[in-house]
Structure formats: structure tokens, C-alpha cells
Motif scaffolding. Structure first.
Motif, short mmCIF file in Angstrom:
data_model
loop_
_atom_site.label_atom_id
_atom_site.label_comp_id
_atom_site.label_asym_id
_atom_site.label_seq_id
_atom_site.Cartn_x
_atom_site.Cartn_y
_atom_site.Cartn_z
N THR A 81 0.86 -1.18 0.00
CA THR A 81 0.00 0.00 0.00
C THR A 81 0.89 1.23 0.00
OG1 THR A 81 -1.76 -1.14 1.18
CG2 THR A 81 -1.80 1.26 1.24
N LEU A 82 0.67 2.11 -0.96
CA LEU A 82 1.44 3.34 -1.08
C LEU A 82 0.64 4.48 -0.45
CD1 LEU A 82 2.45 2.95 -4.83
CD2 LEU A 82 3.77 2.26 -2.82
N ASP A 83 1.29 5.25 0.43
CA ASP A 83 0.67 6.43 1.01
C ASP A 83 1.17 7.65 0.26
OD1 ASP A 83 -0.96 5.57 3.28
OD2 ASP A 83 0.93 4.76 4.05
N CYS A 84 0.24 8.42 -0.31
CA CYS A 84 0.62 9.49 -1.23
C CYS A 84 0.08 10.83 -0.76
CB CYS A 84 0.07 9.21 -2.62
SG CYS A 84 0.34 7.50 -3.17
N THR A 85 0.85 11.88 -1.06
CA THR A 85 0.39 13.23 -0.81
C THR A 85 0.91 14.12 -1.93
OG1 THR A 85 0.37 15.07 0.75
CG2 THR A 85 2.34 13.73 0.72
N ALA A 86 0.11 15.09 -2.34
CA ALA A 86 0.53 16.00 -3.39
C ALA A 86 -0.15 17.35 -3.21
CB ALA A 86 0.20 15.44 -4.77
N THR A 87 0.58 18.39 -3.59
CA THR A 87 0.03 19.75 -3.59
C THR A 87 -0.03 20.23 -5.02
OG1 THR A 87 1.00 20.17 -1.42
CG2 THR A 87 0.33 22.08 -2.69
N ILE A 88 -1.15 20.83 -5.40
CA ILE A 88 -1.32 21.34 -6.75
C ILE A 88 -1.32 22.86 -6.69
CG2 ILE A 88 -2.84 21.45 -8.75
CD1 ILE A 88 -3.75 18.59 -7.99
N ASP A 89 -0.38 23.45 -7.42
CA ASP A 89 -0.25 24.90 -7.48
C ASP A 89 -0.38 25.30 -8.94
OD1 ASP A 89 0.30 27.54 -7.07
OD2 ASP A 89 2.43 27.27 -6.65
N GLY A 90 -1.58 25.82 -9.31
CA GLY A 90 -1.82 26.12 -10.71
C GLY A 90 -1.88 24.84 -11.51
N ASP A 91 -0.93 24.66 -12.45
CA ASP A 91 -0.88 23.44 -13.27
C ASP A 91 0.24 22.51 -12.84
OD1 ASP A 91 -3.05 24.25 -14.79
OD2 ASP A 91 -1.80 25.32 -16.23
N THR A 92 0.85 22.79 -11.67
CA THR A 92 2.01 22.01 -11.23
C THR A 92 1.65 21.17 -10.01
OG1 THR A 92 3.45 23.76 -12.02
CG2 THR A 92 4.42 22.17 -10.52
N LEU A 93 2.00 19.91 -10.09
CA LEU A 93 1.78 18.98 -8.98
C LEU A 93 3.12 18.60 -8.38
CD1 LEU A 93 -0.56 15.92 -8.96
CD2 LEU A 93 1.86 15.58 -8.49
N THR A 94 3.22 18.66 -7.05
CA THR A 94 4.44 18.26 -6.35
C THR A 94 4.03 17.36 -5.20
OG1 THR A 94 5.32 20.45 -6.81
CG2 THR A 94 6.57 19.09 -5.30
N GLY A 95 4.61 16.17 -5.13
CA GLY A 95 4.18 15.28 -4.05
C GLY A 95 5.20 14.21 -3.73
N THR A 96 4.78 13.33 -2.83
CA THR A 96 5.61 12.18 -2.47
C THR A 96 4.73 10.95 -2.38
OG1 THR A 96 5.33 12.71 -0.13
CG2 THR A 96 7.37 13.43 -1.15
N ILE A 97 5.34 9.83 -2.73
CA ILE A 97 4.70 8.53 -2.57
C ILE A 97 5.55 7.77 -1.55
CG2 ILE A 97 4.14 6.35 -3.72
CD1 ILE A 97 3.69 7.96 -6.28
N ASN A 98 4.93 7.39 -0.44
CA ASN A 98 5.64 6.67 0.61
C ASN A 98 5.45 5.18 0.38
OD1 ASN A 98 6.61 5.51 2.99
ND2 ASN A 98 6.19 7.39 4.13
N ALA A 99 6.57 4.50 0.08
CA ALA A 99 6.51 3.07 -0.26
C ALA A 99 7.10 2.22 0.85
CB ALA A 99 7.24 2.83 -1.58
N GLY A 100 6.69 2.50 2.08
CA GLY A 100 7.11 1.67 3.20
C GLY A 100 8.62 1.55 3.33
#
Length: 99
Positions: A67-86
């Protein structure tokens, strides 16, 4: 601004850079979607929206069940995030909204 759309994403993984298309469809403070790439299609599970920040899980099957835990912030047309792979740690994910 709506967060809905498709984003061309790049995730830096232990197996090299993985390209994917991440789709977001918000509904109030939740969202659905998928992340589709060379490793297959992963559905968004338990997607939540807080302002312009998304949190969700994805159930990976290949190369191993996880199970991957993911978070992302969208600023305009740009997405920045992380996927936590245990045990594999956090993998940075960046993306740009299509079209």
C-alpha cells in the motif's frame, strides 16, 4: 481553481524514473482517480482534499503487493508530491496538468 484534470507525472523510484498519468476528480473534500503508467493502473483509494493538497492511498501489486501512502500539492498546473513506499522510503512525484 479546480484541481480536477489529468497530470503527466514523473516518480523517482528505486527502479528508475516512472512516467504516469494521474487523474483527479474531486467531489467536495474527497476525490477519485487513478495513476496509470508502465507498471499498470493504480486506483486512488481513500482520496481526500484539503485546500490544494491531496492525500490518498494506492494498492500496488507489481512488483510486490504494497500500500502506497501518497500526498501532493497542486499549485496552478504544477503537482508536487511524495509517494511513501514503506521500506523503500519516500519517492518524489512531480507533474504538469495536461492541455
Amino acid at each position: 481553481m479546480s484541481l480536477d484534470g489529468s497530470y503527466d507525472c514523473l516518480t523517482k523510484t528505486p527502479m528508475g524514473d516512472q512516467k504516469s498519468v494521474f487523474t483527479v476528480k474531486t467531489d467536495g473534500d474527497s476525490f477519485t482517480g487513478s495513476n496509470v503508467g508502465a507498471m499498470g493502473s493504480l486506483d486512488v483509494v481513500d482520496g481526500k482534499v484539503d485546500g490544494n493538497t491531496l492525500t490518498w492511498k494506492m494498492n500496488m501489486v507489481v512488483p510486490m503487493p504494497m500500500t502506497l501512502d501518497c500526498t501532493a500539492t497542486i499549485d496552478g498546473d504544477t503537482l508536487t508530491g511524495t509517494i511513501n513506499a514503506g521500506a523503500f522510503g519516500q519517492m518524489p512525484m512531480t507533474g504538469t496538468r495536461q492541455g
